[in-house]
Design a protein around this motif. Structure first.
Motif, PDB file in Angstrom:
ATOM      1  N   UNK A 205       7.979  -3.620  10.392  1.00 59.82           N
ATOM      2  CA  UNK A 205       7.341  -4.922  10.588  1.00 59.82           C
ATOM      3  C   UNK A 205       6.673  -5.001  11.958  1.00 59.82           C
ATOM      4  N   UNK A 206       7.344  -4.485  12.972  1.00 57.38           N
ATOM      5  CA  UNK A 206       6.766  -4.492  14.308  1.00 57.38           C
ATOM      6  C   UNK A 206       5.490  -3.686  14.395  1.00 57.38           C
ATOM      7  N   UNK A 207       5.452  -2.581  13.696  1.00 58.73           N
ATOM      8  CA  UNK A 207       4.281  -1.701  13.728  1.00 58.73           C
ATOM      9  C   UNK A 207       3.137  -2.218  12.861  1.00 58.73           C
ATOM     10  N   UNK A 208       3.442  -3.019  11.844  1.00 58.66           N
ATOM     11  CA  UNK A 208       2.426  -3.454  10.886  1.00 58.66           C
ATOM     12  C   UNK A 208       1.759  -4.778  11.244  1.00 58.66           C
ATOM     13  N   UNK A 209       2.244  -5.475  12.240  1.00 53.40           N
ATOM     14  CA  UNK A 209       1.550  -6.671  12.690  1.00 53.40           C
ATOM     15  C   UNK A 209       2.217  -7.984  12.326  1.00 53.40           C
TER      16      UNK A 209
ATOM     17  N   UNK B  48       6.653 -12.243   7.401  1.00 52.61           N
ATOM     18  CA  UNK B  48       7.176 -11.982   6.061  1.00 52.61           C
ATOM     19  C   UNK B  48       8.618 -11.480   6.134  1.00 52.61           C
ATOM     20  N   UNK B  49       8.848 -10.510   7.014  1.00 50.75           N
ATOM     21  CA  UNK B  49      10.199  -9.951   7.177  1.00 50.75           C
ATOM     22  C   UNK B  49      11.141 -10.996   7.772  1.00 50.75           C
ATOM     23  N   UNK B  50      10.658 -11.807   8.709  1.00 49.29           N
ATOM     24  CA  UNK B  50      11.504 -12.852   9.294  1.00 49.29           C
ATOM     25  C   UNK B  50      12.007 -13.802   8.210  1.00 49.29           C
ATOM     26  N   UNK B  51      11.134 -14.159   7.264  1.00 51.36           N
ATOM     27  CA  UNK B  51      11.551 -15.026   6.165  1.00 51.36           C
ATOM     28  C   UNK B  51      12.586 -14.314   5.292  1.00 51.36           C
ATOM     29  N   UNK B  52      12.382 -13.036   5.024  1.00 46.79           N
ATOM     30  CA  UNK B  52      13.357 -12.285   4.219  1.00 46.79           C
ATOM     31  C   UNK B  52      14.717 -12.205   4.919  1.00 46.79           C
TER      32      UNK B  52
ATOM     33  N   UNK C 170       0.811  -1.205   0.000  1.00 46.37           N
ATOM     34  CA  UNK C 170       0.000   0.000   0.000  1.00 46.37           C
ATOM     35  C   UNK C 170       0.847   1.258   0.000  1.00 46.37           C
ATOM     36  N   UNK C 171       0.204   2.365   0.235  1.00 43.19           N
ATOM     37  CA  UNK C 171       0.865   3.667   0.213  1.00 43.19           C
ATOM     38  C   UNK C 171       1.548   4.009   1.539  1.00 43.19           C
ATOM     39  N   UNK C 172       1.322   3.213   2.573  1.00 38.43           N
ATOM     40  CA  UNK C 172       1.946   3.443   3.881  1.00 38.43           C
ATOM     41  C   UNK C 172       3.467   3.351   3.719  1.00 38.43           C
ATOM     42  N   UNK C 173       4.213   4.363   4.156  1.00 41.02           N
ATOM     43  CA  UNK C 173       5.676   4.334   4.016  1.00 41.02           C
ATOM     44  C   UNK C 173       6.323   3.122   4.677  1.00 41.02           C
ATOM     45  N   UNK C 174       5.726   2.617   5.744  1.00 43.69           N
ATOM     46  CA  UNK C 174       6.278   1.422   6.400  1.00 43.69           C
ATOM     47  C   UNK C 174       6.136   0.208   5.477  1.00 43.69           C
ATOM     48  N   UNK C 175       4.997   0.093   4.814  1.00 41.83           N
ATOM     49  CA  UNK C 175       4.808  -0.993   3.863  1.00 41.83           C
ATOM     50  C   UNK C 175       5.767  -0.852   2.690  1.00 41.83           C
ATOM     51  N   UNK C 176       5.984   0.363   2.264  1.00 46.90           N
ATOM     52  CA  UNK C 176       6.902   0.605   1.153  1.00 46.90           C
ATOM     53  C   UNK C 176       8.334   0.234   1.534  1.00 46.90           C
TER      54      UNK C 176
END
Length: 105
Positions: free
Chosen positions: A78-82, A88-92, A27-33
């Protein structure tokens, strides 16, 4: 053709899992980006490594530079987004760790 190392086999399995799992970001959320950018960067390295069957010195240098910069922004996002983004980030991160363990050719 040489046999794949255990690290390369694990990388191939993790990457296959990654590309067949829907991304929880985009999405457009900078954290997601931030997370999406990291995923894209890791993906570009993994695709080359899997195609070659090894990692070359140029990619190692890129990886070392990225690791020196740290992943604080990605961890924070990742911590803020749930939980789905944390997984997902742990796998990366696991994929990045495997890249760092590959023999250089």
């Amino acid at each position: 053709m040489r046999a794949e190392t255990p690290e390369l086999l694990r990388l191939r399995r993790l990457w296959n899992e990654h590309v067949h799992t829907p991304s929880p970001v985009g999405g457009a959320d900078p954290r997601e980006q931030e997370v999406a950018l990291y995923a894209s960067w890791i993906g570009s390295v993994v695709e080359v490594v899997l195609a070659r069957g090894s990692i070359d010195p140029n990619l190692v240098k890129m990886l070392e530079t990225r690791r020196a910069e740290g992943n604080q922004r990605v961890f924070r996002a990742a911590g803020e987004l749930g939980e789905s983004v944390r997984s997902y980030v742990a796998r990366l991160i696991a994929i990045e760790e495997l890249l760092a363990q590959l023999p250089i050719t």
